[in-house]
Design a protein around this motif. Structure first.
Motif, PDB file in Angstrom:
ATOM      1  N   SER A  95       0.827  -1.203   0.000  1.00 31.57           N
ATOM      2  CA  SER A  95       0.000   0.000   0.000  1.00 31.57           C
ATOM      3  C   SER A  95       0.861   1.252   0.000  1.00 31.57           C
ATOM      4  O   SER A  95       1.957   1.275   0.577  1.00 31.57           O
ATOM      5  CB  SER A  95      -0.934   0.024   1.220  1.00 31.57           C
ATOM      6  OG  SER A  95      -1.859  -1.039   1.162  1.00 31.57           O
TER       7      SER A  95
ATOM      8  N   GLU B 104       0.680   5.213   1.117  1.00 29.46           N
ATOM      9  CA  GLU B 104      -0.080   6.080   2.019  1.00 29.46           C
ATOM     10  C   GLU B 104      -0.074   7.515   1.498  1.00 29.46           C
ATOM     11  O   GLU B 104       0.973   8.062   1.175  1.00 29.46           O
ATOM     12  CB  GLU B 104       0.521   6.028   3.415  1.00 29.46           C
ATOM     13  CG  GLU B 104      -0.246   6.861   4.440  1.00 29.46           C
ATOM     14  CD  GLU B 104       0.340   6.753   5.827  1.00 29.46           C
ATOM     15  OE1 GLU B 104       1.024   7.715   6.245  1.00 29.46           O
ATOM     16  OE2 GLU B 104       0.135   5.707   6.482  1.00 29.46           O
TER      17      GLU B 104
ATOM     18  N   GLN C 102      -4.919   4.682   2.378  1.00 31.36           N
ATOM     19  CA  GLN C 102      -3.998   3.699   1.845  1.00 31.36           C
ATOM     20  C   GLN C 102      -4.471   3.289   0.444  1.00 31.36           C
ATOM     21  O   GLN C 102      -5.639   2.985   0.253  1.00 31.36           O
ATOM     22  CB  GLN C 102      -3.933   2.454   2.743  1.00 31.36           C
ATOM     23  CG  GLN C 102      -3.545   2.736   4.184  1.00 31.36           C
ATOM     24  CD  GLN C 102      -2.078   3.066   4.323  1.00 31.36           C
ATOM     25  OE1 GLN C 102      -1.254   2.625   3.537  1.00 31.36           O
ATOM     26  NE2 GLN C 102      -1.749   3.864   5.337  1.00 31.36           N
TER      27      GLN C 102
ATOM     28  N   PRO D   1      -3.977   0.378  -2.081  1.00 32.69           N
ATOM     29  CA  PRO D   1      -3.371  -0.947  -2.256  1.00 32.69           C
ATOM     30  C   PRO D   1      -2.990  -1.204  -3.717  1.00 32.69           C
ATOM     31  O   PRO D   1      -3.729  -0.863  -4.638  1.00 32.69           O
ATOM     32  CB  PRO D   1      -4.475  -1.904  -1.802  1.00 32.69           C
ATOM     33  CG  PRO D   1      -5.742  -1.142  -2.018  1.00 32.69           C
ATOM     34  CD  PRO D   1      -5.428   0.315  -1.840  1.00 32.69           C
TER      35      PRO D   1
END
Length: 733
Positions: A404, A406, A443, A445
């Motif tokens: 992920s 951020e 996040q 992914p």
């Protein structure tokens, strides 16, 4: 009037004439001296056919240079007889700016409030629009803002007049060339009439002056449009273009290809330092991308018309666009090929999904001021396509992994992104529309399934999209897989006895998505002791061709020369898709016994038996012959030669001495811990018909006395036991 000015100047003054009767006549004089095409735009357009640009050194001397050498010199306007531009303020022609200024400001600010007709938008906002724009671009508070307009129309008009006067003073303090713009010209027509009417009623202004104000009222739309256009471009010049600095240029990768001395940027009489930087920036990328056809870019119109400079900039910051080079006309001849290049550049810009994209006509008929805006936009935007970080996925072949990224929105406005991937299809994202509220952290992914053994790459592009009034910078992340090809996909176990060749069959499967020709390599993981002997593992094939998902059976030979466990990696390598490996672990047991010695002894009786130990090892000799006949590695000439020779050349062997370490597996038997064998030394024995003497090997034990078995106390024997122990107990060794 003649003038000779070598520095920036923008002034407005009066020339007064007095006659013999004491009458006074006033002529207003306004003049501007600047080396920016934003300021001198009207002058350059009026002399488009007469203007002559020349290369000069940093002392103003004309120079002749070719190729890349031209890039380090300055561009100056040569002295000539030039015409003054049309006096817009004295005529009735309405000059409207192109749509580029609106699109430019909408793409670089968080205030996307400008329509196609930016002048009317600014006038109707009563100063709020231009104040917001200035504060957004400068980060400074503009003085004179009206907090609460008066309900009286005349007083309100006076408030707006005072507000515009303070705005102009503020901009002039930062270098805006607005000497000909009066605050009255920025009012809407109704407020202008109220101001002029109030001045006429006051009687404080002469009739001649009032007549001039009334004449302006007749052509007010033309005057207001021209002044607002000039003001907007000057705001861009002092707060946007000025950010293109030597410091910002040095932070770009292309800076190493540009002469960075200050004198190479500050001595032009037609271009500012920022504009000179942009020209050199384009030129450097031009020579980097198309060195065979590149030339020095000296202007923002004619030199950009063939599209090659724009192509070079885009490829310089997004290399995957280099695929368009096959369609690029590197030496365009005729308008058709120039148009093809222009349309190709537009497709490249659209592929980047930029919010501000040109049209083919903008390139084919370039306006220098509009093109300057667009080059500034590219200078600010394209470096955003340099990846800010690399996200690496370390994984095995066929493995799926998710990581992920951020993101945090530190601003007080909502930010939205359009996410997309460009590169290998192994990468996937679940959401393409991303929205971050003020202060929110999310996040993102990213999933990847590794289907080939070679590293694959992609770029995750987060292109800002307007959500309300917020607009953020584009973010790019490089995604990369790092395949642990030497981490085995399969572990194969086999076993054999020392010096005994065993063939182990195993299956290999093609996990790639295409037919592959695999080169097979066996990497023996030998210990230092094993390295003294031939490698134990070898495969019967050096290559194998498999369709996707197909399996094949291979044979692996295992012949150890050292009483240790062995291991190897079997590598399957495809030129296109990379490699994967299987690990083989070989367990080695004691070799077959050379002889069986039987010892017989009565209870509590100790028996000593001599065991013959020969200098030569027949099992090893047999193993060497087997290796030469059957092992795949023996096909290699150097390996075969090593087998035929004595491949162990330790210190003892060089002295014709062998030292054996003896291990005993029974507590009932005692023997020496070490044995030394010397070849050709020992007792003599007769052998052969001729009665020749032959040396028998001699062994000597170490000095440590072997432990004797413990003596058990005697016990009376029963008759049955006596019968059963006629010959005593027997131990087979």
């Amino acid at each position: 009037l003649d003038s000779d000015v070598s520095m920036f100047m923008a002034f407005t003054g009066n020339i007064e004439f007095l006659d013999e009767d004491g009458q006074r006549y006033v002529i207003a004089i306004s003049g501007t001296v600047d080396n920016s095409i934003i300021t001198t735009y009207d002058f350059l357009k009026a002399n488009e056919s007469e203007r002559a640009l020349a290369l000069t050194d940093n002392k103003g001397n004309s120079v002749e240079a070719e190729g890349v050498e031209r890039c380090k010199y300055l561009v100056n306007l040569v002295e000539n007889e030039y015409a003054l531009p049309e006096q817009i303020l004295m005529g009735s022609k309405i000059t409207k700016p192109s749509a580029h200024i609106s699109r430019f400001l909408g793409s670089i600010t968080l205030k996307g409030v400008f329509g196609v007709d930016i002048v009317n938008d600014l006038i109707s906002s009563k100063g709020r629009g231009i104040i917001d724009l200035i504060e957004t671009l400068s980060g400074k508070q503009v003085p004179g803002k009206i907090s609460k307009p008066s309900s009286n129309r005349k007083e309100q008009a006076q408030q707006y007049l005072s507000q515009y006067e303070k705005i102009l003073t503020f901009l002039r303090s930062y270098g805006a060339a607005l000497n000909f713009v009066k605050p009255e010209f920025l009012l809407d027509v109704e407020d202008y009439k109220r101001i002029i009417s109030a001045r006429e009623v006051s009687g404080k202004i002469s009739k001649n002056i009032m007549k001039e104000w009334e004449n302006i009222e007749k052509r007010f739309d033309a005057v207001s449009s021209y002044c607002w256009t000039a003001l907007t471009f000057q705001v861009v010049k002092i707060f946007v273009v000025s950010r293109v600095s030597l410091k910002s240029l040095r932070s770009l990768p292309i800076a190493s290809a540009i002469e960075m001395g200050k004198s190479y940027f500050t001595k032009s009489n037609v271009y500012s330092v920022s504009e000179t930087i942009l020209l050199k920036w384009m030129t450097a990328h031009f020579f980097q991308a198309l060195p065979g056809v590149a030339t020095c870019i000296t202007n923002f119109d004619h030199d950009l018309r063939n599209g090659l400079a724009f192509y070079s900039l885009l490829v310089g910051y997004w290399p995957s666009l280099g695929g368009y080079s096959k369609s690029l006309k590197k030496n365009p001849r005729g308008d058709n090929q120039v148009r093809e290049n222009a349309e190709l550049v537009i497709r490249m810009l659209q592929s980047l999904q930029l919010p501000y994209v040109l049209q083919p006509e903008d390139i084919l008929n370039p306006d220098p001021r509009d093109m300057l805006l667009y080059v500034v936009y590219l200078y600010q935007t394209l470096p955003q396509f340099i990846p800010v970080s690399t996200l690496e996925f370390s994984m095995l072949l066929g493995e799926e992994k998710i990581k992920s990224i951020e993101l945090k929105n530190p601003s007080k406005k909502t930010i939205a992104y359009m996410a997309r991937l460009e590169g290998d299809a192994s990468f996937q994202i679940t959401h393409s529309n991303i929205r971050l509220e003020p202060g929110e952290t999310i996040q993102i992914p990213v999933k990847v399934t590794q289907s080939i053994a070679k590293p694959v790459f992609s770029n995750l592009i987060l292109a800002s999209r307007r959500d309300g009034n917020a607009y953020a910078s584009t973010l790019v992340f490089t995604l990369k897989t790092s395949v642990r090809t030497r981490s085995p996909l399969k572990v194969i176990e086999t076993k054999t006895l020392l010096y005994k060749n065993v063939i182990h069959d195993f299956e290999v499967e093609n996990l790639f998505k295409s037919t592959c020709e695999f080169r097979i390599t066996v990497l023996n993981q030998s210990t230092p002791r094993q390295q003294k002997f031939p490698e134990a593992f070898g495969c019967d094939k050096s290559s194998v061709s498999l369709r996707s998902g197909e399996s094949a059976r291979l044979s692996l030979h295992f012949l150890p020369f050292v009483l240790e466990n062995h291991s190897c990696l079997v590598c399957f390598e495809s030129e296109e898709y990379g490699e994967f490996v299987y690990e083989v672990r070989g367990e080695v047991g004691l070799p077959d016994p050379l002889n069986t010695v039987k010892l017989q002894a009565m209870s509590n009786e100790s028996v000593v038996q001599d065991v013959a130990v020969t200098f030569n090892n027949p099992l090893m000799d047999n193993a060497r012959r087997t290796y030469l006949e059957k092992h795949p590695l023996a096909r290699q000439k150097e390996v075969a030669e090593r087998i035929r020779k004595n491949f162990y050349l330790g210190d003892e062997m060089q002295k014709n001495v062998l030292k054996y370490h003896v291990q005993n597996s029974s507590h009932l038997i005692s023997c020496p811990k070490t044995i030394l064998l010397k070849q050709g030394v020992g007792r003599q024995s007769k052998a052969g018909l001729g009665g020749a003497k032959k040396a028998a090997p001699l062994y000597s034990m170490d000095q440590e006395t072997p432990e004797k078995p413990a003596v058990k106390p005697k016990q009376p024997l029963s008759p049955s036991m006596k019968d059963s122990m006629e010959d005593g107990p027997k131990y087979n060794i």
